[in-house]
Scaffold this motif. Structure first.
Motif, PDB file in Angstrom:
ATOM      1  N   SER A 180       0.802  -1.210   0.000  1.00 24.34           N
ATOM      2  CA  SER A 180       0.000   0.000   0.000  1.00 24.34           C
ATOM      3  C   SER A 180       0.842   1.271   0.000  1.00 24.34           C
ATOM      4  O   SER A 180       0.386   2.299  -0.412  1.00 24.34           O
ATOM      5  N   CYS A 181       2.052   1.219   0.506  1.00 20.56           N
ATOM      6  CA  CYS A 181       2.847   2.450   0.460  1.00 20.56           C
ATOM      7  C   CYS A 181       4.204   2.178  -0.174  1.00 20.56           C
ATOM      8  O   CYS A 181       5.163   1.920   0.519  1.00 20.56           O
ATOM      9  N   PRO A 182       4.262   2.200  -1.499  1.00 19.46           N
ATOM     10  CA  PRO A 182       5.542   1.945  -2.157  1.00 19.46           C
ATOM     11  C   PRO A 182       6.570   2.984  -1.742  1.00 19.46           C
ATOM     12  O   PRO A 182       6.231   4.133  -1.509  1.00 19.46           O
ATOM     13  N   ARG A 233       6.958  -1.303  -6.375  1.00 18.62           N
ATOM     14  CA  ARG A 233       6.227  -0.416  -7.280  1.00 18.62           C
ATOM     15  C   ARG A 233       4.726  -0.674  -7.300  1.00 18.62           C
ATOM     16  O   ARG A 233       3.996   0.062  -7.944  1.00 18.62           O
ATOM     17  N   ARG A 234       4.270  -1.731  -6.676  1.00 19.69           N
ATOM     18  CA  ARG A 234       2.813  -2.012  -6.691  1.00 19.69           C
ATOM     19  C   ARG A 234       2.083  -1.000  -5.835  1.00 19.69           C
ATOM     20  O   ARG A 234       2.547  -0.634  -4.776  1.00 19.69           O
ATOM     21  N   SER A 235       0.922  -0.576  -6.320  1.00 17.98           N
ATOM     22  CA  SER A 235       0.216   0.357  -5.455  1.00 17.98           C
ATOM     23  C   SER A 235      -1.290   0.198  -5.538  1.00 17.98           C
ATOM     24  O   SER A 235      -1.953   1.030  -6.111  1.00 17.98           O
ATOM     25  N   PRO A 285      -3.925   1.364  -3.666  1.00 19.48           N
ATOM     26  CA  PRO A 285      -3.940   2.250  -2.501  1.00 19.48           C
ATOM     27  C   PRO A 285      -5.146   1.999  -1.606  1.00 19.48           C
ATOM     28  O   PRO A 285      -5.784   2.918  -1.124  1.00 19.48           O
TER      29      PRO A 285
END
Ligand code: CTP
Ligand code: MG
Length: 524
Positions: free
Chosen positions: A9-11, A371-373, A375
């Motif tokens: 959730s927080c890259p 890099r996944r997000s 959110p």
């Protein structure tokens, strides 16, 4: 699942999380499946090294009475643990409770007389056990339960994968089957310790430490054993103890640079291993490489070994990977699957060359996870299928990555303009001017991209038309590991490149139409 959720959730905050994790609990934690705190990397290394120093390696007759064998050895002191394994003969690894037991055993051991040949007497912790009265003993001998040191055959792997319930389950099966076992890990530390004994003949107080995939938690059974000769501790403690006006220093020889020192040291150790090292064969001194090394096979353990010196930074990067692996068990499952996939398609090789290395692949997975997000907090259903999605999206991500202009930077968790024109640029996080994948050629990178796209496509199809278990058809990860992915993709039967382009376009269109979808359903 907490750490990975944060990671997803927080890259960009992984490093901070890792630091907090370390500060708050004194160690990195694992994911939900195993909540016992993990040890600090250095603690674990020291513990294993000390354990290995109390351990001996014994080549045994093929049949042996285990009880009597242990009784014979316990004359020298209590045994903590032992196991047997096979590698062109039967071997026993025996760990005593005390180091003195090893010396006691060495004191009753003789140097063999070899007939016309002559033995170079070398008192190591690698022994040969013979039966005195083999005729009288045969009735008491029995076959021994051996611990397995090799990875499963592809046939067995496909069977296991095809029986699994989901791709998620397949990823975990693959991890379970390929990861280093406790015994294999012990054998790796023992092998380093045996080499340390040889090096210590020149450099008392040196340490030979394993690094790379043997210790970073991403090692597959059968992977090479990277070790480095650590001379940093020599003369450190004594210096602090001195007081008063005098300061003692060792008289030493000077050489023009660190590199020359490393080359000279490795040269003599290589010579020693070649001439006297029990079980060390095929010793090659590769001293002009960027990182000079001595390569050899340790016959008894079956390990292909690379010995380097003055390579502390590589131990640091092993520690970093270890911490990433400990954040959540899915990180390792994903790395193992990607590594196996790359191996199955000859994207990686045990021979050095223009191909992508496992180390580069691992960095790519970490980067991808950074890099996944999404959110949003994932729902329970989403978490369940996360690993499944991750594999598909990993392939999609790198199938579409702008390798031509961007560099992978895991220090900052973002892509950057390439500072030089190598086809694949992955910045070394500790020596930032270096590209860890400088060796990779354009054609090898293209092969990686094509396979990634085609594999993403297969996984995308997966779920739509999964064959019934009775049909014995490979699906999911099993299909990805088949010698040629292209055989499983009806679309790509014609020419390889256009197919890969078409798949990319298809995936793009699916992705854009599925964008709202994935938010709406919040994971399938
Ligand atoms: N290494 C590095 N820079 C490189 C190559 C390697 O810093 N360009 C370090 C990494 O710490 C890596 C270790 O050297 O883990 C060992 O390299 P290698 O044996 O190639 O990779 P492993 O991670 O051990 O993977 P494998 O299982 O393929 O041996
Ligand atoms: Mg290695």
């Amino acid at each position: 699942q907490r750490p990975l959720r944060r990671l997803l959730s927080c890259p960009g905050t992984v490093a901070a999380d890792l630091r907090r994790e370390e500060q708050s609990s004194g160690n990195a934690e694992t994911g939900s499946e195993d909540r016992t705190p993990k040890k600090r990397f250095s603690e674990l290394q020291n513990e294993r090294r000390e354990q290995a120093q109390r351990t001996v390696l014994i080549h045994c007759p093929n049949k042996i009475n285990e009880k009597k064998f242990l009784k014979f050895l316990s004359q020298h002191g209590p045994i903590n643990t032992h196991f047997f394994y096979e590698s062109f003969g039967l071997y026993a690894v025996v760990e005593f409770c005390q180091k003195e037991s090893v010396t006691s055993l060495q004191n009753i051991t003789r140097t063999p007389s070899l007939g016309p040949e002559a033995a170079i007497p070398f008192k190591s912790r690698y022994f040969n056990l013979k039966l005195r009265n083999s005729v009288n003993q045969t009735s008491e001998l029995s076959s021994i339960q051996c611990s397995n040191q090799s990875s499963p055959s592809s046939k067995k792997l496909y069977q296991l994968l095809c029986c699994a319930e989901s791709v998620d389950d397949q990823l975990n099966t693959l991890l379970r089957e390929f990861q280093l076992t406790e015994e294999n890990t012990r054998l790796r530390y023992l092998t380093c310790s045996l080499i340390e004994d040889v090096a210590a003949a020149y450099f008392p107080d040196c340490a030979v430490r394993p690094f790379g995939s043997s210790v970073n938690s991403f090692g597959k059974l059968g992977c090479d054993l990277d070790m480095f000769l650590d001379l940093d501790e020599i003369g450190k403690f004594t210096a602090q103890k001195t007081s008063g006006n005098f300061l003692m220093e060792f008289q030493v020889k000077n050489v023009p640079s660190e590199r020359v020192a490393t080359q000279k040291i490795l040269s003599v150790i290589g010579e020693c291993l070649d001439q006297f090292g029990p079980g060390c064969v095929g010793v090659q001194r590769i001293l002009n490489a960027r990182c000079p090394l001595v390569r050899f096979s340790h016959q008894a353990s079956g390990f292909q070994c690379d010995l380097t010196a003055n390579n502390r930074i590589a131990l640091k990067s092993s520690e970093l990977l270890y911490m990433y692996g400990a954040l959540d068990s899915r990180v390792r499952a994903l790395v193992f699957s990607v590594r196996c996939w790359a191996r199955a398609h000859s994207l990686t090789s045990s021979i050095p060359g223009a191909w992508i290395t496992n180390f580069s692949l691992t960095m790519m997975v970490i980067f991808f996870l950074q890099r996944r997000s999404p959110p949003i907090l994932p729902t329970l259903d989403y978490l369940k299928t996360l690993a499944e999605l991750l594999l598909k999206e990993f392939f999609e991500y790198f199938g579409n990555f702008a390798f031509n202009k961007n560099s992978i930077n895991i220090r900052q968790g973002r892509e950057q303009n390439k500072p030089e024109s190598s086809p694949l640029h992955i910045q070394n996080p500790f020596e930032t001017s270096l590209n860890i994948s400088k060796n990779v050629s354009q054609s090898q990178l293209q092969k990686f991209v094509d396979l990634a796209r085609e594999s993403a496509w297969i996984l995308h199809q997966e779920g739509k038309d999964r064959p019934s278990p009775s049909s014995n058809q490979p699906w999911g990860l099993a299909a990805l590991l088949l010698p040629s992915v292209t055989n499983n993709v009806p679309l790509s039967k014609k020419k390889k490149k256009p197919a890969s382009e078409r798949i990319k376009n298809l995936l793009d269109s699916i992705k854009s139409s599925g964008a709202e979808n994935s938010i709406a359903t919040n994971g399938r």
